[in-house]
Design a protein around this motif. Structure first.
Motif, mmCIF file in Angstrom:
data_model
loop_
_atom_site.group_PDB
_atom_site.id
_atom_site.type_symbol
_atom_site.label_atom_id
_atom_site.label_comp_id
_atom_site.label_asym_id
_atom_site.label_seq_id
_atom_site.Cartn_x
_atom_site.Cartn_y
_atom_site.Cartn_z
ATOM 1 N N GLU A 156 0.830 -1.214 0.000
ATOM 2 C CA GLU A 156 0.000 0.000 0.000
ATOM 3 C C GLU A 156 0.862 1.260 0.000
ATOM 4 O O GLU A 156 0.571 2.217 -0.724
ATOM 5 C CB GLU A 156 -0.939 0.006 1.202
ATOM 6 C CG GLU A 156 -2.089 -0.970 1.065
ATOM 7 C CD GLU A 156 -3.039 -0.930 2.241
ATOM 8 O OE1 GLU A 156 -2.570 -0.856 3.402
ATOM 9 O OE2 GLU A 156 -4.261 -0.970 1.998
ATOM 10 N N ARG A 157 1.930 1.282 0.800
ATOM 11 C CA ARG A 157 2.821 2.451 0.855
ATOM 12 C C ARG A 157 3.501 2.681 -0.493
ATOM 13 O O ARG A 157 3.583 3.809 -0.980
ATOM 14 C CB ARG A 157 3.871 2.277 1.946
ATOM 15 C CG ARG A 157 3.414 2.657 3.334
ATOM 16 C CD ARG A 157 4.573 2.717 4.321
ATOM 17 N NE ARG A 157 5.263 1.432 4.461
ATOM 18 C CZ ARG A 157 4.863 0.444 5.245
ATOM 19 N NH1 ARG A 157 3.782 0.580 5.965
ATOM 20 N NH2 ARG A 157 5.558 -0.683 5.311
ATOM 21 N N THR A 158 4.005 1.616 -1.084
ATOM 22 C CA THR A 158 4.719 1.764 -2.354
ATOM 23 C C THR A 158 3.771 2.171 -3.475
ATOM 24 O O THR A 158 4.112 3.014 -4.307
ATOM 25 C CB THR A 158 5.468 0.472 -2.714
ATOM 26 O OG1 THR A 158 6.272 0.087 -1.607
ATOM 27 C CG2 THR A 158 6.363 0.670 -3.920
ATOM 28 N N VAL A 159 2.580 1.599 -3.488
ATOM 29 C CA VAL A 159 1.598 1.980 -4.513
ATOM 30 C C VAL A 159 1.223 3.453 -4.360
ATOM 31 O O VAL A 159 1.109 4.178 -5.361
ATOM 32 C CB VAL A 159 0.353 1.059 -4.467
ATOM 33 C CG1 VAL A 159 -0.792 1.635 -5.269
ATOM 34 C CG2 VAL A 159 0.722 -0.333 -4.969
ATOM 35 N N GLN A 160 1.062 3.925 -3.127
ATOM 36 C CA GLN A 160 0.761 5.343 -2.905
ATOM 37 C C GLN A 160 1.906 6.225 -3.410
ATOM 38 O O GLN A 160 1.676 7.239 -4.056
ATOM 39 C CB GLN A 160 0.480 5.623 -1.423
ATOM 40 C CG GLN A 160 0.051 7.052 -1.149
ATOM 41 C CD GLN A 160 -1.197 7.460 -1.911
ATOM 42 O OE1 GLN A 160 -2.150 6.701 -2.034
ATOM 43 N NE2 GLN A 160 -1.192 8.660 -2.457
ATOM 44 N N ALA A 161 3.140 5.815 -3.141
ATOM 45 C CA ALA A 161 4.298 6.567 -3.642
ATOM 46 C C ALA A 161 4.330 6.566 -5.167
ATOM 47 O O ALA A 161 4.664 7.580 -5.793
ATOM 48 C CB ALA A 161 5.590 5.990 -3.066
ATOM 49 N N CYS A 162 3.958 5.438 -5.773
ATOM 50 C CA CYS A 162 3.898 5.351 -7.237
ATOM 51 C C CYS A 162 2.834 6.303 -7.792
ATOM 52 O O CYS A 162 3.070 6.972 -8.807
ATOM 53 C CB CYS A 162 3.602 3.920 -7.686
ATOM 54 S SG CYS A 162 4.984 2.774 -7.503
ATOM 55 N N LYS A 163 1.689 6.359 -7.141
ATOM 56 C CA LYS A 163 0.623 7.258 -7.594
ATOM 57 C C LYS A 163 1.076 8.711 -7.517
ATOM 58 O O LYS A 163 0.834 9.500 -8.443
ATOM 59 C CB LYS A 163 -0.641 7.052 -6.767
ATOM 60 C CG LYS A 163 -1.356 5.763 -7.068
ATOM 61 C CD LYS A 163 -2.585 5.596 -6.189
ATOM 62 C CE LYS A 163 -3.303 4.286 -6.491
ATOM 63 N NZ LYS A 163 -4.502 4.124 -5.653
ATOM 64 N N GLU A 164 1.750 9.063 -6.427
ATOM 65 C CA GLU A 164 2.254 10.433 -6.280
ATOM 66 C C GLU A 164 3.310 10.748 -7.335
ATOM 67 O O GLU A 164 3.300 11.836 -7.926
ATOM 68 C CB GLU A 164 2.797 10.634 -4.868
ATOM 69 C CG GLU A 164 1.704 10.628 -3.811
ATOM 70 C CD GLU A 164 2.221 10.510 -2.390
ATOM 71 O OE1 GLU A 164 3.466 10.531 -2.176
ATOM 72 O OE2 GLU A 164 1.382 10.397 -1.472
ATOM 73 N N ALA A 165 4.222 9.813 -7.577
ATOM 74 C CA ALA A 165 5.263 10.023 -8.592
ATOM 75 C C ALA A 165 4.649 10.124 -9.982
ATOM 76 O O ALA A 165 5.059 10.952 -10.798
ATOM 77 C CB ALA A 165 6.292 8.898 -8.539
ATOM 78 N N SER A 166 3.651 9.307 -10.248
ATOM 79 C CA SER A 166 2.991 9.342 -11.554
ATOM 80 C C SER A 166 2.273 10.673 -11.765
ATOM 81 O O SER A 166 2.340 11.258 -12.854
ATOM 82 C CB SER A 166 2.008 8.176 -11.648
ATOM 83 O OG SER A 166 1.442 8.119 -12.924
ATOM 84 N N THR A 167 1.614 11.177 -10.732
ATOM 85 C CA THR A 167 0.940 12.478 -10.817
ATOM 86 C C THR A 167 1.961 13.583 -11.060
ATOM 87 O O THR A 167 1.767 14.451 -11.916
ATOM 88 C CB THR A 167 0.137 12.748 -9.535
ATOM 89 O OG1 THR A 167 -0.865 11.733 -9.400
ATOM 90 C CG2 THR A 167 -0.525 14.113 -9.559
ATOM 91 N N ARG A 168 3.058 13.533 -10.311
ATOM 92 C CA ARG A 168 4.136 14.522 -10.485
ATOM 93 C C ARG A 168 4.680 14.478 -11.908
ATOM 94 O O ARG A 168 4.831 15.510 -12.569
ATOM 95 C CB ARG A 168 5.249 14.222 -9.479
ATOM 96 C CG ARG A 168 6.492 15.100 -9.639
ATOM 97 C CD ARG A 168 7.716 14.475 -9.005
ATOM 98 N NE ARG A 168 8.016 13.206 -9.663
ATOM 99 C CZ ARG A 168 8.844 12.305 -9.172
ATOM 100 N NH1 ARG A 168 9.437 12.496 -8.013
ATOM 101 N NH2 ARG A 168 9.097 11.183 -9.825
ATOM 102 N N ASN A 169 4.955 13.261 -12.409
ATOM 103 C CA ASN A 169 5.501 13.115 -13.755
ATOM 104 C C ASN A 169 4.519 13.611 -14.801
ATOM 105 O O ASN A 169 4.901 14.288 -15.752
ATOM 106 C CB ASN A 169 5.866 11.659 -14.025
ATOM 107 C CG ASN A 169 7.003 11.172 -13.151
ATOM 108 O OD1 ASN A 169 7.495 11.895 -12.284
ATOM 109 N ND2 ASN A 169 7.405 9.927 -13.341
ATOM 110 N N GLY A 170 3.262 13.261 -14.628
ATOM 111 C CA GLY A 170 2.234 13.707 -15.570
ATOM 112 C C GLY A 170 2.117 15.221 -15.604
ATOM 113 O O GLY A 170 1.969 15.825 -16.674
#
Length: 142
Positions: A104-118
Motif C-alpha cells: 500500500e505504501r509503495t503503490v501510494q508513492a507510485c501514484k504520487e510520482a505518476s501524478t508529479r511526472n504527468g
C-alpha cells in the motif's frame, strides 16, 4: 473456487502480494527515472521507460483482479482484504499484513510520482505549444 482449496487460495494471495511488493518497487524506480528523463527532455529514454513500465503494470493489475476474486471467493461478494487478513492465524496475519502495508505504501508513492511526472510532462507540452505558436515572453520571469 470450486476446484481450489482454501490453502491454495491463501498461497496465491500471499505470492501475489509479494510479487506486487517487488514489482511496485521497480515501478517506483522507473517512475523516478522517468521524472529525470522528462526534466532533461530525453524523449527516447521516456519511450524506453514506458515500454518497461507497461508489462509491470499489466502484471500487477492482473494480480489485483485475481486478489479481488480470491478474497470474494473466500469471504463472499463483500469480502475485503482487511476481512481476509483478519481470518488468518496470528503469525500468518502479521506477515501478510506487513507485506500488504508495504504494498500500500509503495503503490501510494507510485501514484504520487505518476501524478508529479504527468504534471511535468503536461507543463512541458503546454510550453512547447506556446513556443510553436510563436507566443512572446514564454521564458520571461514572472
Amino acid at each position: 473456487m470450486s476446484r481450489m482449496t482454501r490453502q491454495q487460495a491463501q498461497t496465491l494471495l500471499a505470492d501475489g502480494v509479494q510479487a506486487d511488493v517487488r514489482d511496485s518497487a521497480e515501478v517506483l524506480a522507473l517512475l523516478e527515472r522517468q521524472f529525470e528523463a522528462a526534466l532533461r527532455h530525453r524523449s527516447s529514454e521516456l519511450t524506453q521507460l514506458a515500454e518497461a513500465l507497461t508489462p509491470l503494470l499489466d502484471a500487477m493489475e492482473a494480480r489485483r483482479q485475481q486478489r479481488v476474486s480470491l478474497v470474494r471467493a473466500l469471504l463472499g461478494p463483500d469480502g475485503t482484504m482487511a476481512g481476509y487478513i483478519a481470518t488468518l492465524p496470528s503469525q500468518a496475519e502479521a506477515a501478510f499484513s506487513a507485506a500488504w502495508s508495504d504494498l500500500e505504501r509503495t503503490v501510494q508513492a507510485c501514484k504520487e510520482a505518476s501524478t508529479r511526472n504527468g504534471s511535468l510532462l503536461a507543463e512541458q507540452f503546454t510550453v512547447m505549444q506556446r513556443v510553436l505558436h510563436g507566443e512572446d515572453g514564454i521564458y520571461a520571469p514572472r
